[in-house]
Enzyme design. Structure first.
Site, PDB file in Angstrom:
ATOM      1  N   HIS A   1     -24.430  17.566  -7.496  1.00 52.70           N
ATOM      2  CA  HIS A   1     -23.903  18.926  -7.642  1.00 52.70           C
ATOM      3  C   HIS A   1     -23.997  19.658  -6.318  1.00 52.70           C
ATOM      4  O   HIS A   1     -25.016  19.555  -5.650  1.00 52.70           O
ATOM      5  CB  HIS A   1     -24.723  19.680  -8.691  1.00 52.70           C
ATOM      6  CG  HIS A   1     -24.273  21.093  -8.877  1.00 52.70           C
ATOM      7  ND1 HIS A   1     -23.109  21.419  -9.523  1.00 52.70           N
ATOM      8  CD2 HIS A   1     -24.826  22.267  -8.464  1.00 52.70           C
ATOM      9  CE1 HIS A   1     -22.966  22.744  -9.520  1.00 52.70           C
ATOM     10  NE2 HIS A   1     -24.001  23.272  -8.883  1.00 52.70           N
TER      11      HIS A   1
ATOM     12  N   TYR B   1       6.723   9.426  -3.120  1.00 52.69           N
ATOM     13  CA  TYR B   1       5.516   9.440  -2.282  1.00 52.69           C
ATOM     14  C   TYR B   1       5.791   9.942  -0.864  1.00 52.69           C
ATOM     15  O   TYR B   1       5.185  10.897  -0.385  1.00 52.69           O
ATOM     16  CB  TYR B   1       4.982   8.011  -2.146  1.00 52.69           C
ATOM     17  CG  TYR B   1       4.048   7.542  -3.216  1.00 52.69           C
ATOM     18  CD1 TYR B   1       4.502   7.259  -4.498  1.00 52.69           C
ATOM     19  CD2 TYR B   1       2.708   7.333  -2.936  1.00 52.69           C
ATOM     20  CE1 TYR B   1       3.637   6.789  -5.462  1.00 52.69           C
ATOM     21  CE2 TYR B   1       1.828   6.848  -3.897  1.00 52.69           C
ATOM     22  CZ  TYR B   1       2.302   6.578  -5.158  1.00 52.69           C
ATOM     23  OH  TYR B   1       1.457   6.114  -6.114  1.00 52.69           O
TER      24      TYR B   1
HETATM   25  P1  NAD Z   1       9.305   6.283  -4.124  1.00 53.25           P
HETATM   26  O1  NAD Z   1       9.756   5.243  -5.052  1.00 53.25           O
HETATM   27  O2  NAD Z   1       7.917   6.788  -4.198  1.00 53.25           O
HETATM   28  O3  NAD Z   1      10.241   7.564  -4.278  1.00 53.25           O
HETATM   29  C1  NAD Z   1      11.625   7.501  -4.143  1.00 53.25           C
HETATM   30  C2  NAD Z   1      12.215   8.703  -4.867  1.00 53.25           C
HETATM   31  O4  NAD Z   1      13.587   8.797  -4.527  1.00 53.25           O
HETATM   32  C3  NAD Z   1      12.134   8.579  -6.381  1.00 53.25           C
HETATM   33  O5  NAD Z   1      11.564   9.761  -6.907  1.00 53.25           O
HETATM   34  C4  NAD Z   1      13.595   8.392  -6.812  1.00 53.25           C
HETATM   35  O6  NAD Z   1      13.860   8.977  -8.072  1.00 53.25           O
HETATM   36  C5  NAD Z   1      14.331   9.123  -5.696  1.00 53.25           C
HETATM   37  N1  NAD Z   1      15.703   8.661  -5.454  1.00 53.25           N
HETATM   38  C6  NAD Z   1      16.191   7.389  -5.483  1.00 53.25           C
HETATM   39  N2  NAD Z   1      17.500   7.380  -5.147  1.00 53.25           N
HETATM   40  C7  NAD Z   1      17.849   8.658  -4.890  1.00 53.25           C
HETATM   41  C8  NAD Z   1      19.045   9.294  -4.463  1.00 53.25           C
HETATM   42  N3  NAD Z   1      20.172   8.603  -4.235  1.00 53.25           N
HETATM   43  N4  NAD Z   1      19.044  10.642  -4.297  1.00 53.25           N
HETATM   44  C9  NAD Z   1      17.911  11.362  -4.529  1.00 53.25           C
HETATM   45  N5  NAD Z   1      16.738  10.808  -4.926  1.00 53.25           N
HETATM   46  C10 NAD Z   1      16.711   9.479  -5.095  1.00 53.25           C
HETATM   47  O7  NAD Z   1       9.676   5.737  -2.660  1.00 53.25           O
HETATM   48  P2  NAD Z   1       9.222   6.219  -1.226  1.00 53.25           P
HETATM   49  O8  NAD Z   1       8.759   7.625  -1.254  1.00 53.25           O
HETATM   50  O9  NAD Z   1      10.341   5.843  -0.317  1.00 53.25           O
HETATM   51  O10 NAD Z   1       7.991   5.279  -0.932  1.00 53.25           O
HETATM   52  C11 NAD Z   1       8.117   3.845  -0.990  1.00 53.25           C
HETATM   53  C12 NAD Z   1       6.831   3.211  -1.390  1.00 53.25           C
HETATM   54  O11 NAD Z   1       5.889   3.334  -0.331  1.00 53.25           O
HETATM   55  C13 NAD Z   1       6.150   3.889  -2.577  1.00 53.25           C
HETATM   56  O12 NAD Z   1       6.627   3.410  -3.796  1.00 53.25           O
HETATM   57  C14 NAD Z   1       4.726   3.506  -2.378  1.00 53.25           C
HETATM   58  O13 NAD Z   1       4.500   2.246  -2.957  1.00 53.25           O
HETATM   59  C15 NAD Z   1       4.580   3.401  -0.857  1.00 53.25           C
HETATM   60  N6  NAD Z   1       3.889   4.614  -0.339  1.00 53.25           N
HETATM   61  C16 NAD Z   1       2.625   4.870  -0.750  1.00 53.25           C
HETATM   62  C17 NAD Z   1       1.964   5.994  -0.295  1.00 53.25           C
HETATM   63  C18 NAD Z   1       0.577   6.258  -0.765  1.00 53.25           C
HETATM   64  O14 NAD Z   1      -0.031   5.351  -1.319  1.00 53.25           O
HETATM   65  N7  NAD Z   1       0.037   7.450  -0.555  1.00 53.25           N
HETATM   66  C19 NAD Z   1       2.588   6.872   0.575  1.00 53.25           C
HETATM   67  C20 NAD Z   1       3.879   6.590   0.962  1.00 53.25           C
HETATM   68  C21 NAD Z   1       4.517   5.448   0.506  1.00 53.25           C
END
Ligand code: NAD
Ligand code: FAD
Length: 457
Positions: free
Chosen positions: A436, A185
């Site tokens: 629409h 995200y």
């Molecule tokens: P996330 O869980 O969305 O994404 C983390 C990503 O990092 C995953 O795709 C994972 O596979 C990857 N990852 C993990 N370890 C890694 C590594 N060592 N090397 C490379 N990639 C790796 O987490 P986030 O983006 O930090 O966001 C945290 C939370 O904040 C989200 O889960 C969400 O709940 C919340 N958030 C929501 C929104 C929204 O609602 N629009 C926006 C931002 C954040």
């Protein structure tokens, strides 16, 4: 030491904590909220709101930049420049208005805000370190709403050129070359914004694709747009360290070096459970999170937990709904968590919305998809990528899940959530007159398709 007492004490004034406090006070309970940083928590100060402000500014910059090149709209404009420090000041103004609003709402409801770091002494008392000295507060009910913190990688501790999301939302210059570690995200929302502002962005994602929690069909338009914006995406890749403008990356094919002046690390968030005496309560945990029941009660009587500290999905609107629920339960109500769905919106380009079940998650589920290429509103906005997808029970027509990917689809989240909450069927949606031209007509068309009587196909 000053002593105070109250009926409800909430630790943390994020979306979970301040909503809980407002509701508790509105129910006539003497309520105190302790906040270490600023009312509004992560969401208002360094999360949802500032990131969406930055995304909006980046979109405006990017579309103006496109108008400076040959474009089908026939508009001619000069190439734009950006003063990012001023953009950030504008963003900070929005944040102050909202956090001031939260403060005002709490004052109006007679919630007492204590500014300082809380430390739990036991289930009925907390000590707060304030600017004026320590304050001990005894309470009948304790609500833990301490939220979450960004996860740090061992080889890439935050500081210097390694940025957390909070650091990225305070940049005053666009980095020339940015690496984003974690294509979830936050990484994609902020990474796309900075790419639109002119940074050369590389995303390093450990999973097999960006936003790995969603299916490939849903994320494909986002991946295509990233490519069009010049963002390089490395999947199955992990970053191990950063020195002298080079990020070391390990992939299945071997080691790689990525040129990067700044590295944004967004590999998830961890619940804030350390450093404030939580362990003294010996609460039952659910992995790293505080375990709660359907009424936000922890394993200790009269101790509640809400928001990110209680688990996934870590979303502001879930925290708020839990805050309302906890206050109602403390006030003696019989409510429990009876929500059918929590919508999620990812503010990528294009946006993604999901509510309820994804295809394949339920037995006997069928899927109907309608593409924005067949929607007049999408075409008149100059974007025809993406679709709306309805997951429904093939016998009863009951809608089990709704997803969309497309420009501006965030605003469909409410209609999607309402459909699930009201237990709508395909016929309900198909029989609802949709204005629409709107993007929402695509949902009606998808429902018609599910019924086997699509109109515009
Ligand atoms: P996330 O869980 O969305 O994404 C983390 C990503 O990092 C995953 O795709 C994972 O596979 C990857 N990852 C993990 N370890 C890694 C590594 N060592 N090397 C490379 N990639 C790796 O987490 P986030 O983006 O930090 O966001 C945290 C939370 O904040 C989200 O889960 C969400 O709940 C919340 N958030 C929501 C929104 C929204 O609602 N629009 C926006 C931002 C954040
Ligand atoms: P928080 O908002 O984290 O609030 C907890 C509060 O508790 C903080 O203010 C903290 O200072 C305080 N606190 C902690 N410990 C103590 C203590 N010991 N004493 C006193 N105070 C303490 N979610 C969405 O739904 N939509 C989005 O678009 C979205 N975008 C995001 C973008 C970014 C960059 C980030 C980082 C997050 C985003 N989120 C988004 C997630 C959202 O911000 C969180 O889910 C939400 O803020 C959680 O609310 P909360 O009340 O549980 O905790």
């Amino acid at each position: 030491m000053r002593h105070e007492s109250c009926k409800v004490l909430v630790i943390g004034a994020g979306p979970g904590g301040y909503v809980c406090a407002l509701r508790a006070a509105q129910a006539g309970m003497d309520t105190v909220v302790v906040e270490a940083v600023a009312p509004g928590g992560t969401c208002l100060n360094v999360g949802c709101i500032p990131s969406k402000a930055l995304i909006h500014a980046a979109d405006a910059f990017h579309s103006t930049a496109q108008m400076a090149t040959d474009n089908p709209l026939g508009i001619r404009a000069a190439a734009p420049t950006i003063d990012l420090a001023r953009t950030m000041a504008w963003k900070d103004g929005i944040v102050s208005r909202l956090t001031g609003g939260v403060k005002g709402l709490m004052a109006k409801a007679r919630v007492r805000l204590v500014q300082g770091q809380a430390r739990i002494l036991d289930g009925k008392s907390v000590e707060v370190t304030t600017a004026e000295g320590p304050v001990r507060i005894s309470t009948e009910h304790l609500v833990i709403a301490t939220g979450s913190r960004p996860v740090e990688l061992p080889g890439l501790p935050f500081g210097g050129d390694v940025l957390s999301s909070t650091d990225a939302l305070a940049l005053t210059a666009v980095p020339e070359r940015l690496a984003v570690v974690g294509g979830g995200y936050i990484g994609l929302e902020i990474g796309t914004a900075l790419a639109k502002l002119g940074a050369r962005v590389t995303v390093v994602e450990a999973g097999p694709r960006i936003l790995p929690q969603y299916d490939a069909e849903l994320t494909r338009p986002v991946a295509a747009r990233l490519k069009a914006l010049g963002v390089e995406v490395l999947t199955g890749a992990r970053a191990t360290g950063h020195a002298a403008g080079v990020l070391a990356v390990e992939t299945a094919e071997g080691k790689r070096e990525v040129a990067a002046d700044k590295v944004l690390v967004t590999v998830g968030r961890a619940p804030a459970t350390q450093g404030f005496g939580l362990e003294t309560l010996g609460l039952t945990m659910d992995g790293p999170f505080i375990a709660i029941d359907r009424r936000c009660r922890t394993s200790m009587r009269e101790v509640y937990a809400i928001g990110d500290v209680t688990g996934e999905p870590m979303l502001a609107h879930r925290a708020m709904a839990q805050g309302e629920l906890a206050a109602a339960v403390i006030a003696g109500g019989r409510e429990d968590w009876d929500r059918r769905a929590i919508p999620a919106v990812c503010y990528t380009d294009p946006e993604i919305v999901t509510v309820g079940l994804l295809p394949g998650a339920a037995k006997g589920a069928a899927v109907a998809t309608f593409r924005f290429a067949g929607n007049g509103r999408a075409l008149s906005l100059g974007r025809d990528d993406g679709f709306v997808r309805v997951v429904h029970d093939s016998d009863s027509e009951l809608i089990l899940g709704l997803q969309a990917v497309g420009a501006g689809v965030a605003e469909l989240a409410g209609e999607f959530a309402l459909a699930l909450e009201m237990a709508a069927t395909l016929t309900d949606i198909a029989a609802t007159i949709h204005a629409h031209p709107t993007l929402g007509e695509t949902m009606q068309e998808a429902a018609l398709k599910g019924l086997g009587r699509a109109l515009h196909l």
